[in-house]
Write a protein that holds these residues in place. Structure first.
Motif, mmCIF file in Angstrom:
data_model
loop_
_atom_site.group_PDB
_atom_site.id
_atom_site.type_symbol
_atom_site.label_atom_id
_atom_site.label_comp_id
_atom_site.label_asym_id
_atom_site.label_seq_id
_atom_site.Cartn_x
_atom_site.Cartn_y
_atom_site.Cartn_z
ATOM 1 N N GLN A 44 0.441 -1.172 0.280
ATOM 2 C CA GLN A 44 -0.046 -0.131 0.216
ATOM 3 C C GLN A 44 1.064 1.948 0.329
ATOM 4 N N ILE A 45 1.888 1.136 0.464
ATOM 5 C CA ILE A 45 3.371 1.963 1.229
ATOM 6 C C ILE A 45 3.351 3.141 -0.528
ATOM 7 N N LEU A 46 3.733 1.645 -0.983
ATOM 8 C CA LEU A 46 3.971 1.280 -2.181
ATOM 9 C C LEU A 46 2.966 2.185 -3.544
ATOM 10 N N LEU A 47 2.425 1.759 -3.367
ATOM 11 C CA LEU A 47 1.361 2.120 -4.154
ATOM 12 C C LEU A 47 0.827 3.370 -4.478
ATOM 13 N N GLN A 48 0.804 3.990 -3.113
ATOM 14 C CA GLN A 48 -0.040 5.566 -3.106
ATOM 15 C C GLN A 48 1.591 6.334 -2.988
ATOM 16 N N LEU A 49 2.807 5.573 -2.702
ATOM 17 C CA LEU A 49 3.532 7.134 -3.443
ATOM 18 C C LEU A 49 3.534 6.957 -4.673
ATOM 19 N N ALA A 50 3.647 5.975 -5.261
ATOM 20 C CA ALA A 50 3.322 6.037 -7.090
ATOM 21 C C ALA A 50 2.903 7.159 -7.149
ATOM 22 N N HIS A 51 1.304 6.478 -7.330
ATOM 23 C CA HIS A 51 0.505 8.387 -7.306
ATOM 24 C C HIS A 51 0.835 9.607 -7.080
ATOM 25 N N ARG A 52 1.288 9.457 -5.523
ATOM 26 C CA ARG A 52 1.471 11.324 -5.133
ATOM 27 C C ARG A 52 2.824 11.285 -5.624
ATOM 28 N N SER A 53 3.756 10.608 -6.545
ATOM 29 C CA SER A 53 5.025 10.754 -6.893
ATOM 30 C C SER A 53 4.182 11.087 -8.508
ATOM 31 N N ILE A 54 3.615 11.030 -9.121
ATOM 32 C CA ILE A 54 2.838 11.117 -10.522
ATOM 33 C C ILE A 54 2.446 12.665 -10.042
ATOM 34 N N GLU A 55 1.323 12.588 -8.898
ATOM 35 C CA GLU A 55 0.353 13.939 -8.672
ATOM 36 C C GLU A 55 1.664 15.544 -8.336
ATOM 37 N N ALA B 128 4.376 15.775 -9.471
ATOM 38 C CA ALA B 128 5.606 15.912 -10.927
ATOM 39 C C ALA B 128 4.005 16.997 -11.527
ATOM 40 N N LEU B 129 3.207 16.717 -12.060
ATOM 41 C CA LEU B 129 2.385 17.370 -12.205
ATOM 42 C C LEU B 129 2.228 18.875 -11.360
ATOM 43 N N ALA B 130 2.328 18.994 -10.108
ATOM 44 C CA ALA B 130 2.502 20.244 -9.033
ATOM 45 C C ALA B 130 3.748 20.733 -9.795
ATOM 46 N N GLY B 131 4.884 20.466 -10.384
ATOM 47 C CA GLY B 131 5.855 20.776 -9.862
ATOM 48 C C GLY B 131 6.504 20.869 -7.945
ATOM 49 N N ARG B 132 5.840 19.763 -7.354
ATOM 50 C CA ARG B 132 6.657 20.301 -5.977
ATOM 51 C C ARG B 132 7.758 18.292 -6.002
ATOM 52 N N LYS B 133 9.219 18.585 -5.306
ATOM 53 C CA LYS B 133 9.333 17.788 -5.413
ATOM 54 C C LYS B 133 9.122 17.009 -3.795
#
Length: 202
Positions: A26-37, A39-44
């Motif tokens: 769950q942590i890794l799947l949620q991380l994948a979603h957050r990583s894409i979001e 990138a779109l928002a220009g956040r690290k």
């Protein structure tokens, strides 16, 4: 090493003994979603692994599906970062850098389903030792190289010889090149993902 793109992916669960707990998945799947979001928002994102286990260096592929269809798939075969960082990087790369697709849009992000394949170390293998549904393959000859994940032949109902031939074709080699002394390597993968956006398969 640059991440590599991969073909259509299918099944949700792995055939090997799980190494990662339900919570870690769950942590890794949620991380994948957050990583894409992000990138779109220009956040690290802070990519410090939350545990020693997720901090281990592992190769992995992240696959995106939209409406049941492949939307992107990128991964590292050879471990170059912690698994936690690798998932974040490959999720972004699958969303925005897979050359087969246009970059994922803001409207598509909430509809994405994600699948992660965590790879074992590579090892040499003989063609007759290949087991479909267990092994992923890498075929190499000269500067040509092709890779298919273990779940691909399962989805397409390939037998062993078809799997070998298709991996050769992925490398830009003749389909019978596996009979002619190529470099053949195998790996296994722990595969887990979502049945629908945000809904992890059990």
């Amino acid at each position: 090493m640059s991440p590599q793109s991969e073909t259509k992916s299918g099944i949700i669960t792995s055939v090997i003994t799980p190494v990662y707990s339900h919570e870690e998945r769950q942590i890794l799947l949620q991380l994948a979603h957050r990583s894409i979001e992000a990138a779109l928002a220009g956040r690290k994102l802070d990519l410090t692994p939350p545990s020693a286990h997720l901090g281990e260096m592992r190769g992995a592929f992240t696959t995106l599906h939209l409406g049941g269809k492949l939307r992107g798939c990128i991964g590292y075969v050879i471990p170059v970062h912690s698994l936690y960082q690798t998932v974040a990087e490959t999720a972004q790369a699958a969303a925005f850098d897979d050359p087969r697709f246009q970059p994922v849009t803001d409207e598509e992000v909430p509809q994405l389903s994600i699948e992660i394949s965590v790879l074992s170390p590579l090892r040499p293998i003989r063609p007759e030792e290949v087991v479909t549904g267990v092994h992923g393959l890498i075929v190499s000859k000269g500067n040509r190289r092709g890779l298919l994940l273990p779940q691909v032949p399962v989805e397409w109902h390939w037998d062993r010889e078809t799997f070998l031939s298709q991996t050769c074709l992925k490398a830009g080699l003749p389909p019978d090149a596996w009979m002619q002394g190529i470099d053949l390597q195998a790996f296994t993968a722990e595969v887990f993902g979502e049945e629908s956006p945000g809904q992890m398969a059990r």
